[in-house]
Design a protein around this motif. Structure first.
Motif, mmCIF file in Angstrom:
data_model
loop_
_atom_site.group_PDB
_atom_site.id
_atom_site.type_symbol
_atom_site.label_atom_id
_atom_site.label_comp_id
_atom_site.label_asym_id
_atom_site.label_seq_id
_atom_site.Cartn_x
_atom_site.Cartn_y
_atom_site.Cartn_z
ATOM 1 N N LYS A 23 28.024 24.412 35.734
ATOM 2 C CA LYS A 23 28.151 24.620 37.175
ATOM 3 C C LYS A 23 27.626 25.990 37.600
ATOM 4 O O LYS A 23 27.209 26.167 38.739
ATOM 5 C CB LYS A 23 29.618 24.503 37.624
ATOM 6 N N LEU A 24 27.661 26.970 36.685
ATOM 7 C CA LEU A 24 27.220 28.321 37.025
ATOM 8 C C LEU A 24 25.701 28.460 37.046
ATOM 9 O O LEU A 24 25.184 29.486 37.476
ATOM 10 C CB LEU A 24 27.823 29.340 36.056
ATOM 11 N N MET A 25 24.992 27.445 36.567
ATOM 12 C CA MET A 25 23.534 27.412 36.603
ATOM 13 C C MET A 25 22.895 28.618 35.917
ATOM 14 O O MET A 25 21.901 29.168 36.391
ATOM 15 C CB MET A 25 23.026 27.294 38.045
ATOM 16 N N VAL A 26 23.479 29.040 34.811
ATOM 17 C CA VAL A 26 22.893 30.094 33.980
ATOM 18 C C VAL A 26 22.664 29.511 32.590
ATOM 19 O O VAL A 26 23.440 28.666 32.131
ATOM 20 C CB VAL A 26 23.792 31.355 33.901
ATOM 21 N N LEU A 28 38.377 25.450 31.430
ATOM 22 C CA LEU A 28 37.548 26.651 31.500
ATOM 23 C C LEU A 28 37.627 27.234 32.912
ATOM 24 O O LEU A 28 36.915 26.797 33.816
ATOM 25 C CB LEU A 28 36.090 26.336 31.134
ATOM 26 N N PRO A 29 38.500 28.223 33.114
ATOM 27 C CA PRO A 29 38.667 28.806 34.452
ATOM 28 C C PRO A 29 37.463 29.641 34.863
ATOM 29 O O PRO A 29 37.302 30.780 34.430
ATOM 30 C CB PRO A 29 39.930 29.659 34.324
ATOM 31 N N LEU A 30 36.600 29.078 35.698
ATOM 32 C CA LEU A 30 35.359 29.743 36.066
ATOM 33 C C LEU A 30 35.565 30.987 36.922
ATOM 34 O O LEU A 30 34.823 31.961 36.781
ATOM 35 C CB LEU A 30 34.428 28.776 36.799
ATOM 36 N N ILE A 31 36.529 30.979 37.815
ATOM 37 C CA ILE A 31 36.743 32.145 38.671
ATOM 38 C C ILE A 31 37.075 33.364 37.803
ATOM 39 O O ILE A 31 36.499 34.439 37.972
ATOM 40 C CB ILE A 31 37.830 31.872 39.729
ATOM 41 N N LYS A 32 37.971 33.189 36.852
ATOM 42 C CA LYS A 32 38.319 34.304 35.959
ATOM 43 C C LYS A 32 37.160 34.636 35.024
ATOM 44 O O LYS A 32 36.939 35.804 34.700
ATOM 45 C CB LYS A 32 39.591 33.986 35.186
#
Length: 193
Positions: free
Chosen positions: A21-24, A176-180
């Motif tokens: 989702k972070l597209m990296v 996998l907590p993306l914000i953190k």
């Protein structure tokens, strides 16, 4: 660290999908980790230890930021694992009917260039509807959540089991907590934007 490689220390297809989702760009590594809980180890200490161990166990040849994550499901103050069988999944869901269960996720980011590791915990609460045995059996037959802690897949039909969800980041529920994670990456000078 200049142009570090981002590495996900997990073979979980769910965590891979979340990180996408972070597209990296990122690589996958298989961590080496004994996941046996320590004697009198709290769920919070367990997930932090395992997340750090996973991140620090991966051997890479270039400067990297390695992401480790681990999660437990708490029902009635007990850690609940993956059911693995249909009968156990039904039993778990019957125990969770009308209850609130908590997912505790440990997240670690290991900087191989500095030899440092940051870690945090995120929690997420799932408030179950009052469910009949027939509803639970129908759900288990349709979605087969046998490899999911808590016996459900919230990204699918499992959403029908809940009254509400409480937490800062819905990705935490899947592991996998993306914000953190973005916060930890920012501290390392790695921006996803």
């Amino acid at each position: 660290m200049k142009n570090p490689t981002l590495v996900l220390a997990s073979t979980s297809p769910y965590r891979r999908t979340i990180l996408e989702k972070l597209m990296v760009p990122f690589e996958i590594a298989s961590p080496e980790c004994d996941e046996t809980p320590g004697e009198n180890e709290s769920p919070q200490d367990l997930v932090l230890r395992l997340a750090k161990t996973k991140a620090e166990s991966c051997r890479v040849s270039e400067p990297s930021l390695i992401i480790g994550s681990d999660q437990v499901c708490i029902v009635n103050n007990r850690i609940v694992g993956k059911p693995l069988t249909k009968e156990k999944a039904i039993e778990q869901l019957l125990a969770q009917s009308g209850q609130t269960i908590t997912f505790i996720t440990g997240l670690a980011l290991h900087n191989t260039g500095k030899g440092t590791t940051q870690s945090v915990i995120d929690t997420f609460d799932v408030h179950f509807r009052q469910l009949s045995r027939k509803q639970i059996e129908t759900y288990v037959d349709k979605e087969q959540p046998l490899n999911c802690a808590g016996s459900f897949m919230c990204e699918g039909l499992g959403i029908a089991l809940f009254e509400r969800l409480t937490g800062d980041d819905p990705n935490t529920l899947i592991g996998l907590p993306l914000i953190k994670l973005i916060d930890l990456l920012n501290r390392e000078g790695f921006s996803v934007l």
